[in-house]
Design an enzyme around this catalytic site. Structure first.
Site, short mmCIF file in Angstrom:
data_model
loop_
_atom_site.label_atom_id
_atom_site.label_comp_id
_atom_site.label_asym_id
_atom_site.label_seq_id
_atom_site.Cartn_x
_atom_site.Cartn_y
_atom_site.Cartn_z
CG HIS A 268 -0.40 0.34 2.51
ND1 HIS A 268 -0.02 -0.60 3.42
CD2 HIS A 268 -0.15 1.54 3.08
CE1 HIS A 268 0.43 -0.01 4.51
NE2 HIS A 268 0.37 1.30 4.33
CG ASP A 313 0.08 -3.99 2.83
OD1 ASP A 313 0.48 -3.54 1.74
OD2 ASP A 313 -0.08 -3.30 3.86
CB SER A 410 2.80 2.16 6.25
OG SER A 410 1.59 2.34 6.93
#
EC number: 3.4.21.6
Length: 471
Positions: A268, A313, A410
């Site tokens: 992402h 992911d 992230s």
């Protein structure tokens, strides 16, 4: 004449019987002078006489307390009592292969010699990697009832067959204390114009959320979520940390150094900017003059990534120029899937680092933060979330303490140490807020993607790979 003689003999015999009885049986008053027995019950001297096991428990039935008074020792009392109550269960020698039998009340216990197990030590134990990882420092494999150790890339197996010896100065997963406190000036940063999302024979592709099967329970998880209440990570303590920089020179995510050319991150993160550069070896990103930007040549996104739910992911970035390893820049080791699942993820804690927000609504950090987060069992993890936790995810965190990854972290590393070696076990992916009570951080489970990672790196390895790298 004969009948008269017979009658006389009979009368004589009958007359002699009382005399014979008196010669055989003594009268009671005479007999008691020879035969005496002390009465047991209610004897006036009973309590002051020294204990005797025959008198206490053989001549009559005794209690465990009476036996304890005789032995004056709990262990000896237990050994006697288990036999006294129902006999010795060990008389039949039920323990095989020279196991030691210990009697119990209505049962027995076998203590087996090394290499044997079972109630009666009847099973020969096959050497297993499940027992202390087969004593291996890194990877363990069971081969023909025996264990076989191997090591991560950049290490060789020691002569003992268990240890792993680093072959280079900057072998993966090692924290090296830096002696050089000076940071050299590095070139001004420059961005690559773009990066490619490559379809690698159906291994990778850009996935549109509308074509993906939604796995969520309700609304989407918070985007770009995923250090809160962390400690400062000193130079060289998180050497595998990579920072993703957008086209404006701003840090927006993290990554993990795998080799001189490859950085692991979250899928992402690839949707956050038009171009990506990577910075390594820094713990203070406010010092832009010391940045050395490494330009991303290509990005490989997993073909099954679901943007709406963050399933699968994971992505890999290939750099145009190689990372130069040093005391402050070292790759994390890539584990085998079995080693990660059976050993690493059964440790108490993992290590998470990043430059993300200091709290849920706060600003991002210029200083690299690091925290230890405990692994959370899958059942607790699933109950805690409003969204589906897929097999490609796992939970870590406290649940009742404000220590978590947060927005801006992230793609960063979840590292697990085994001995002195640090392995990549997760990728910071998403969460419901940051450090909320009853909530945990959600991470991509790297062990599910080991073959994919190795395939991408092998097929796209630049021919000019630096010799300092370890794949």
């Amino acid at each position: 004449m004969a009948p008269q003689l017979l009658l006389c003999l009979i009368l004589t015999f009958l007359w002699s019987l009382p005399e014979a009885e008196s010669n055989v049986f003594l009268k009671s008053n005479v007999a008691n002078r020879f035969l005496q027995r002390t009465k047991r019950a209610n004897s006036i001297f009973e309590e002051i006489r020294p204990g005797n096991i025959e008198r206490e428990c053989v001549e009559e039935k005794c209690s465990k307390e009476e036996a304890r008074e005789v032995f004056q020792d709990n262990e000896k009392t237990e050994a006697f009592w288990t036999v006294y109550v129902d006999g010795d269960q060990c008389l039949s020698n039920p323990c095989h292969y020279r196991g030691t039998c210990k009697d119990g009340i209505g049962s027995y216990t076998c203590t087996c010699l090394p290499g044997y197990e079972g109630k009666n030590c009847e099973h020969v134990v096959v050497k297993s990697c499940r027992l202390f990882n087969g004593n291996c420092w890194h990877f363990c494999k069971t081969v023909q009832n025996d264990t076989q150790c191997s090591c991560a890339e950049g290490y060789r197996l020691g002569v003992d067959g268990f240890s792993c010896i680093a072959e280079g100065d900057f072998s993966c997963g090692r924290i090296i204390k830096s002696r050089n406190k000076r940071e050299a000036s590095l070139p001004d940063f420059h961005f690559s114009d773009d990066y490619d999302a490559i379809d690698e024979n159906n291994l990778v592709e850009t996935v549109q959320s509308q074509s993906a099967t939604l796995l969520k329970k309700s609304d989407n998880p918070s985007p770009d979520i995923r250090i809160v209440s962390g400690l400062d990570c000193k130079l060289g303590e998180c050497p595998w940390q990579a920072v993703l920089i957008d086209e404006h020179g701003k840090a927006f995510g993290g990554g993990t150094i795998l080799s001189p050319y490859f950085v692991l991150t979250a899928a992402h993160c690839l949707n956050q900017t038009k171009s990506i550069a990577v910075v390594v070896g820094q713990v203070d990103i406010s010092r832009k003059e010391t940045r050395h930007l490494l330009h991303v040549d290509k990005a490989y996104m997993h073909s099954k990534y679901v943007r709406a739910t963050y399933d699968h992911d994971i992505a890999i970035l290939r750099l145009r120029t190689p990372i130069q390893f040093s005391e402050n820049v070292v790759p994390a080791c890539l584990p085998t899937a079995d080693f990660a699942d059976e050993v690493l993820m059964k440790q108490d804690f993992g290590i998470v680092s990043g430059f993300g927000r200091l709290h849920e609504r706060g600003s991002t950090s210029d200083i690299l933060k690091v925290i230890r987060v405990p692994y959370v069992d899958r059942y607790t993890c699933m109950l805690s979330s409003n969204y589906r936790i897929t097999p490609s995810m796992f939970c870590a965190g406290y649940g009742n303490q404000p220590q978590d990854a947060c927005q801006g972290d992230s793609g960063g590393p979840h590292i697990t140490a085994y001995g002195d070696t640090h392995f990549i076990t997760g990728i910071i992916s998403w969460g419901e807020g940051c450090g909320r009570k009853g909530k945990y951080g959600i991470y991509t489970k790297v062990s599910n993607f080991i073959p994919w990672i190795k395939t991408i790196m092998r097929r796209n390895q630049p021919s000019t790979e630096s010799s300092t790298g370890r794949l």
